[in-house]
Design a protein around this motif. Structure first.
Motif, short mmCIF file in Angstrom:
data_model
loop_
_atom_site.label_atom_id
_atom_site.label_comp_id
_atom_site.label_asym_id
_atom_site.label_seq_id
_atom_site.Cartn_x
_atom_site.Cartn_y
_atom_site.Cartn_z
N VAL A 291 0.84 -1.20 0.00
CA VAL A 291 0.00 0.00 0.00
C VAL A 291 0.88 1.25 0.00
O VAL A 291 0.62 2.20 -0.74
CB VAL A 291 -0.97 -0.02 1.21
CG1 VAL A 291 -1.66 1.33 1.39
CG2 VAL A 291 -2.00 -1.12 1.04
N ARG A 292 1.93 1.26 0.81
CA ARG A 292 2.86 2.41 0.82
C ARG A 292 3.53 2.58 -0.54
O ARG A 292 3.70 3.71 -1.02
CB ARG A 292 3.92 2.23 1.91
CG ARG A 292 3.42 2.51 3.31
CD ARG A 292 4.53 2.68 4.35
NE ARG A 292 5.69 1.82 4.21
CZ ARG A 292 5.77 0.57 4.68
NH1 ARG A 292 4.77 0.02 5.31
NH2 ARG A 292 6.89 -0.13 4.51
N LEU A 293 3.90 1.47 -1.18
CA LEU A 293 4.52 1.55 -2.50
C LEU A 293 3.54 2.13 -3.51
O LEU A 293 3.92 2.98 -4.32
CB LEU A 293 5.02 0.18 -2.97
CG LEU A 293 5.62 0.15 -4.37
CD1 LEU A 293 6.82 1.09 -4.49
CD2 LEU A 293 6.01 -1.28 -4.76
N ALA A 294 2.30 1.69 -3.48
CA ALA A 294 1.31 2.22 -4.42
C ALA A 294 1.16 3.73 -4.25
O ALA A 294 1.14 4.47 -5.24
CB ALA A 294 -0.03 1.52 -4.21
N ALA A 295 1.11 4.21 -3.01
CA ALA A 295 1.00 5.65 -2.77
C ALA A 295 2.24 6.38 -3.29
O ALA A 295 2.13 7.45 -3.91
CB ALA A 295 0.80 5.91 -1.28
N ALA B 90 -3.14 11.86 -8.27
CA ALA B 90 -3.33 12.46 -6.95
C ALA B 90 -4.47 11.78 -6.21
O ALA B 90 -4.36 11.50 -5.01
CB ALA B 90 -3.59 13.96 -7.09
N VAL B 91 -5.55 11.49 -6.90
CA VAL B 91 -6.69 10.81 -6.27
C VAL B 91 -6.29 9.41 -5.82
O VAL B 91 -6.59 8.99 -4.70
CB VAL B 91 -7.91 10.78 -7.22
CG1 VAL B 91 -8.99 9.83 -6.72
CG2 VAL B 91 -8.47 12.19 -7.40
N ARG B 92 -5.59 8.68 -6.69
CA ARG B 92 -5.15 7.34 -6.30
C ARG B 92 -4.19 7.40 -5.12
O ARG B 92 -4.26 6.57 -4.20
CB ARG B 92 -4.51 6.61 -7.48
CG ARG B 92 -5.51 6.00 -8.44
CD ARG B 92 -4.86 5.05 -9.43
NE ARG B 92 -3.88 5.71 -10.26
CZ ARG B 92 -4.13 6.22 -11.47
NH1 ARG B 92 -5.34 6.15 -11.99
NH2 ARG B 92 -3.18 6.80 -12.15
N SER B 93 -3.31 8.38 -5.10
CA SER B 93 -2.37 8.53 -3.98
C SER B 93 -3.12 8.72 -2.67
O SER B 93 -2.79 8.11 -1.65
CB SER B 93 -1.43 9.71 -4.23
OG SER B 93 -0.58 9.90 -3.13
N VAL B 94 -4.14 9.57 -2.68
CA VAL B 94 -4.94 9.81 -1.48
C VAL B 94 -5.66 8.53 -1.07
O VAL B 94 -5.72 8.19 0.11
CB VAL B 94 -5.94 10.96 -1.70
CG1 VAL B 94 -6.96 11.04 -0.57
CG2 VAL B 94 -5.20 12.28 -1.85
N ARG B 95 -6.19 7.81 -2.03
CA ARG B 95 -6.88 6.56 -1.69
C ARG B 95 -5.95 5.54 -1.05
O ARG B 95 -6.33 4.83 -0.14
CB ARG B 95 -7.53 5.97 -2.95
CG ARG B 95 -8.75 6.75 -3.36
CD ARG B 95 -9.42 6.13 -4.56
NE ARG B 95 -10.57 6.92 -4.94
CZ ARG B 95 -11.06 6.97 -6.15
NH1 ARG B 95 -10.52 6.24 -7.13
NH2 ARG B 95 -12.11 7.72 -6.42
#
Length: 161
Positions: free
Chosen positions: A92-96, A129-134
């Motif tokens: 999850v951290r990597l995805a962000a 940006a939206v995916r990062s927040v999610r």
């Protein structure tokens, strides 16, 4: 005998920014392969959707580079990850992190382009940006800005050699 010496055309800022975005998308596609292998079942659909979105953007960027008479930068065989990804929490951290880095290069492409390509870059920046927040459950006022990137590692992907 008429000999014409051709000099290389200067690389435009837009082409440079397109290539940087393409490299970031290559790295994101690779990174989401790692995310997908480690993420918990409940979030695999989100990871798959992000992977597919990055593949589509990558393909669009390759076409855009060719439209400007450039040769799209190829993907590296592997990329150095910013940290170890042994479990779902790290995935999850990597995805962000991937999304933050992609947002940074799309911010550069917004600045370097005009017209339809600028709209494309702004939309890609918004989606990242939206995916990062999610993924992170944190937001920033202006995603992709250089001030934000200075607080983290470089926004460009690092191929593994």
């Amino acid at each position: 005998m008429n000999t014409t010496i051709s000099t290389p055309q200067p690389v435009s800022g837009e082409l440079t920014a397109l290539q940087a975005a393409l490299r970031a998308e290559h790295a994101a596609v690779y990174g989401y392969g790692v995310v997908g292998g480690r993420i918990q079942q409940a979030r695999q659909q989100a990871a798959r959707e992000a992977y597919d979105a990055h593949r589509a953007r990558r393909d669009e960027l390759a076409r855009a580079v060719r439209d400007l008479s450039g040769t799209p930068d190829p993907a590296a065989a592997a990329y150095a990850l910013p940290f170890a990804v042994p479990d779902s929490a790290a995935a999850v951290r990597l995805a962000a992190e991937l999304e933050e880095r992609v947002a940074g290069v799309y911010s550069d492409l917004v600045r370097a382009s005009t017209g339809e390509r600028r709209r494309f870059a702004a939309e890609a920046l918004r989606e990242a940006a939206v995916r990062s927040v999610r993924w992170s459950r944190e937001s920033v006022a202006f995603p992709g800005l250089a001030e934000r990137a200075a607080a983290s590692p470089t926004a460009s992907a690092t191929p593994r050699t």
